[in-house]
Design a protein around this motif. Sequence first.
Motif, short mmCIF file in Angstrom:
data_model
loop_
_atom_site.label_atom_id
_atom_site.label_comp_id
_atom_site.label_asym_id
_atom_site.label_seq_id
_atom_site.Cartn_x
_atom_site.Cartn_y
_atom_site.Cartn_z
N ASP A 141 0.84 -1.20 0.00
CA ASP A 141 0.00 0.00 0.00
C ASP A 141 0.88 1.25 0.00
OD1 ASP A 141 -2.35 1.44 0.01
OD2 ASP A 141 -2.53 1.43 2.20
N LEU A 142 1.96 1.18 -0.78
CA LEU A 142 2.90 2.29 -0.84
C LEU A 142 2.28 3.48 -1.57
CD1 LEU A 142 6.13 0.26 -1.65
CD2 LEU A 142 5.42 1.19 0.57
N GLN A 143 2.64 4.68 -1.16
CA GLN A 143 2.04 5.91 -1.69
C GLN A 143 3.14 6.89 -2.11
OE1 GLN A 143 -0.01 6.98 1.82
NE2 GLN A 143 -1.36 5.19 1.79
N GLY A 144 2.69 8.02 -2.65
CA GLY A 144 3.63 9.06 -3.02
C GLY A 144 4.28 8.79 -4.37
N ASN A 145 5.31 9.56 -4.65
CA ASN A 145 5.99 9.47 -5.94
C ASN A 145 7.05 8.37 -5.92
OD1 ASN A 145 4.47 11.68 -6.63
ND2 ASN A 145 6.14 13.15 -6.35
N ILE A 146 7.37 7.92 -7.12
CA ILE A 146 8.53 7.04 -7.27
C ILE A 146 9.77 7.92 -7.18
CG2 ILE A 146 9.76 5.47 -8.81
CD1 ILE A 146 7.09 4.79 -10.11
N PRO A 147 10.66 7.67 -6.24
CA PRO A 147 11.81 8.57 -6.09
C PRO A 147 12.74 8.50 -7.31
CG PRO A 147 12.02 6.64 -4.67
CD PRO A 147 10.64 6.59 -5.23
N SER A 148 13.09 9.66 -7.79
CA SER A 148 14.00 9.72 -8.95
C SER A 148 15.38 9.21 -8.59
CB SER A 148 14.10 11.17 -9.47
OG SER A 148 14.60 12.02 -8.44
N SER A 149 15.68 9.15 -7.31
CA SER A 149 17.01 8.68 -6.87
C SER A 149 17.25 7.22 -7.25
CB SER A 149 17.15 8.85 -5.36
OG SER A 149 16.16 8.11 -4.67
N LEU A 150 16.16 6.47 -7.52
CA LEU A 150 16.35 5.08 -7.93
C LEU A 150 17.18 4.99 -9.21
CD1 LEU A 150 12.86 3.42 -7.24
CD2 LEU A 150 14.93 3.37 -5.84
N GLY A 151 17.23 6.07 -9.95
CA GLY A 151 18.05 6.09 -11.15
C GLY A 151 19.52 5.92 -10.87
N GLU A 152 19.92 6.08 -9.59
CA GLU A 152 21.33 5.91 -9.22
C GLU A 152 21.69 4.43 -9.03
OE1 GLU A 152 23.46 8.42 -9.11
OE2 GLU A 152 21.81 9.74 -9.74
N CYS A 153 20.68 3.57 -9.02
CA CYS A 153 20.94 2.13 -8.87
C CYS A 153 21.38 1.57 -10.23
CB CYS A 153 19.70 1.40 -8.36
SG CYS A 153 19.11 2.00 -6.76
N GLU A 154 22.62 1.80 -10.54
CA GLU A 154 23.11 1.54 -11.89
C GLU A 154 23.24 0.06 -12.22
OE1 GLU A 154 27.79 2.18 -10.62
OE2 GLU A 154 26.74 3.71 -11.76
N ASN A 155 23.07 -0.84 -11.24
CA ASN A 155 23.14 -2.28 -11.49
C ASN A 155 21.78 -2.95 -11.44
OD1 ASN A 155 26.08 -2.85 -11.76
ND2 ASN A 155 26.13 -1.94 -9.72
N LEU A 156 20.72 -2.15 -11.32
CA LEU A 156 19.38 -2.69 -11.17
C LEU A 156 18.93 -3.43 -12.43
CD1 LEU A 156 17.27 -2.61 -8.88
CD2 LEU A 156 16.18 -0.72 -10.07
N GLN A 157 18.49 -4.67 -12.25
CA GLN A 157 18.02 -5.48 -13.36
C GLN A 157 16.51 -5.71 -13.31
OE1 GLN A 157 20.28 -9.13 -13.71
NE2 GLN A 157 22.19 -8.11 -13.21
N LEU A 158 15.93 -5.67 -12.12
CA LEU A 158 14.49 -5.93 -11.96
C LEU A 158 13.92 -4.91 -10.99
CD1 LEU A 158 12.83 -9.42 -11.52
CD2 LEU A 158 12.08 -7.48 -10.16
N LEU A 159 12.87 -4.21 -11.43
CA LEU A 159 12.16 -3.24 -10.58
C LEU A 159 10.68 -3.55 -10.63
CD1 LEU A 159 12.09 -0.73 -8.79
CD2 LEU A 159 12.02 0.67 -10.87
N TYR A 160 10.12 -3.96 -9.49
CA TYR A 160 8.72 -4.39 -9.43
C TYR A 160 8.01 -3.55 -8.36
CZ TYR A 160 4.67 -7.50 -8.99
OH TYR A 160 3.39 -8.02 -8.97
#
Length: 975
Positions: A396-415
């Motif tokens: 039940d997460l709310q608010g915006n998707i933080p743009s800082s996730l763009g710093e996760c330069e090794n991210l392969q899966l975002l759900y």
Amino acid sequence: MTLSTSASGRVSHVAAAIRGSLPWTSSPRNWWGQYHRTLGILSFLRELQLQNNSFGNEIPLELGRLQRLQILMLSNNSLGGQVPANLSRCSNLILLDFSYNMLVGEIPVEIGSLSMLTRVYIHDNNLIGSIDPFGNLTSLQELSAAENIFDGGIPNGFGRLKNLQKLALGVNRLSGVIPPSLFNLSSLTMFDVTVNQIKGSLPWDLGYTLPNIKFLNIGDNQFTGSIPVSMSNASKLHYLITVQNKLTGKVPNFERLQNLEWLSISDNQLGSGEAGDLSFLSSLTNATNLQLLGVNMNNFGGILPESIGNLSSNLEVLYLDNNQIFGSISSGIANILNLQSLYIQVNHLTGHIPAEIGKLQNLQELNLVNNKLSGNIPSSLGNLSLLNELILGANDLQGNIPSSLGECENLQLLYLSQNNLSGTIPKEVVAISSLSIYLDLSQNQLSGSFPMEVGNLINLGSLDVSGNLLSGEIPSTLGSCVLLETLRMGSNFFQGHIPSSLGFLRGITELDLSNNNLSGEIPEYLEGFDSLQELNLSFNNFEGAIPTKGVFSNSSRVSVVGNSKLCGGIAELQLPECNYEGDKKTRSNSTFTLAISIPLGFLGLGLVVCALYICWFRKTTKDNSSADSENSLFRVTYQSLLQATNGFSSSNLIGAGSFGSVYKGVLDGRIIAVKVLNLLRQGASKSFISECEALRNIRHRNLVKVLTACSSVDYQGNDFKALVYEFMVNGSLKEWLHPNPNEDVSNEEFRKLNLLPRINITIDVACALNYLHNHGQTPIVHCDLRPSNILLDKEMTAHVGDFGLAKFLPNVAYDSSTNETGSIGIRGSIGYTAPEYGMGSVVSTYGDVYSFGILLLEMFTGKRPTDEMFKDGLSIHGFVKKALSGDVSNIADLTLIQQAEDEGEDEEEKAETSMEKSNKQSFVRGQKILECLTLVLEIGIACSLEPPRERMDINDAIAKLHSIKNSLLECDIHG
């Protein structure tokens, strides 16, 4: 005296008195194979170490003469046969190491008389039967018998081995209960029975009776009852593993287990689902060396203790998932600085995600899916530069998707699916080029336009933004995501046309643009998407004629309802016919212009065509005369195929595969094979499209020739699809390698394949693969190479067929050194499929080379890769590799061994007066056959190596096979 060697073949030490008498050759392997009987004269030898040499022979009986022998180490030598009973004569043996070999049979009861034996290592063999003889080794300190096929129970005699310190019996077939006396061996430091069928419960006083235990693994058995409270008394314990049993009850206090490194009690029935179940976690704070803690897949309830933040800072893996844990996640979890994997999914957690998690700089996997977490996604997660997977969906997460996730330069899966996230999609997130597995933002409240930066996701396999409030046009940059297989953008407010750039998404299997405000015509390029299985364009404002080919030819795979301006298409879609009459006034105004321009255009065009036709006619007249008979089959109907196969009679059935059945038929006086697709089978339609596309532009003498295809409806109105091939009179290679024992074959010799024909077939198959990979218009990966897909004509020439799973490699990015495509998942048949496909790797030509290697091993051993003997970690690759260094006749197909004998018999029949010469020729021929068998099997091993890039190149395989064939011909081996 000591005699020891390594794989280098050098003697590290040998007594000077006997050095001259030992017949050493260039390597100990040669010496072993030819002169091991020399061991009999070394009666005073005390230590024999011959390891890592790959001898391949059996253990010689002469070892029994070495009565002073104390240490015998023959590990990792590919030794076969049985353990000789006369080893019991070596009464001074204190160490015996036969590990990592291919020993079979039972352990001789005589071994139990070696009263001085202290250490026995026989793990990683194929030994069977009982382990009872070891129960009589009164001096035994260490026994490692894991990775065998021992059955029966653990004998009571083990409880009398008062000096026993290490007992490893894992990965066998042991059953029954553990003798109580075994748990009274206070000297025991290691006890491992993982992966067996042992049942019963652990004794209540286990921690007292085993005070010195360091390693205890009873995982993957059938233990019941609870973990004893006394376990905390085993203060020297480093590893406690009880996974995959049926343990119940409360987990005891582990306060005294300060040396614990691994605690894995996963996949049991522990806990009551109520408060207090996890109190034992607080007692683990003293275990400062703890690296793995797994309590998942149980019935633990209650809150997550605050003390979890006091666990060892060395902890790397924490599994708490699939329980009934509620409450919030303690911010103290950030104190576990070395944590790499945190799994708490499928619980009842509430509250916020602690921002302190962003301090876990080593975190690579974070899974909190299926809880009741609320609040914002902490922007601090962007500090996790090593993060590979972030899974926060179904909360039940709310608010915006933080743009800082763009710093996760090794991210392969975002759900992040199924939350209440709002605001726009940050361009920084869709610009993470490392995203390759999944990006799922669906079922939220996201709004605004879709960022153009999505074009950076060139490695992404699946994108889902459905069920949001997104608007604007579909970004044209999506066409850069050429590896996409799934694209879901439905239930938004997208408008405008479908971008033409999406035509580059040739590998897409599912496209959902439904429930939007899209308009314009449906792009024709969609009907050319051969991989497309599901297309949903419903409830938009599309107009004009709907295409009829490809996915549009099957109403079960396409949905266009709710588009009132669409027309045409196949009848099943029930759309109105298209009205092509335009505005009459406009048409009349252009009549005069058309009346002048059209004749002039045709006149000029006609002159050009005539000139070209004259050149073409001269060149092709001769060819056309010979091709007329084949072209007569270009168009066939359902009715003609029905008649040709006598109503698809079972008497005409010649085979059945994954997606259909094959019938023999006669059409226009020509014998044909008709493959009828079973369209009710998932993937059958895709198989038909793939095969048509693959066979459309390829021509090679070693590929099955498709004459035509039929896509129609049967007399009941059901879709009908079939492919028509040239008929191969000698059937499939499978029928020759594994003839049906119930089949009535009048001539038994008919189904026997000697060595030379098998070599020829392997060359034919290799040439076909080489053409597909390297010499066609577009590189093609077959993906399903196996004996049933290799057909033989009347000359026994092999033809590779069944391209239903074939995959095209993109020309623009093709490189023979990195030949991969973006189709992820298992492709092919069990036993022949490359192992990397099962781990999610992309399709590549390396996969075909692996299948070719397995095919070679099957052809020359006569054993299927799915044979019952290949289990418990043993594969046909490992089986052949271990046996190659020995006598290849032990693993070769009996037909080939019989051929070696027959060659000699033929020579003897030629001239009885020259028997000696005949016997010599017989020996040479027999040796040549065995030599060639070894070389072929080595090619099979090299092609089926596990690392894809280490496999033999198909061109090298062809060259080596030709060399083997020439060698056979020079020796005049009969075919």
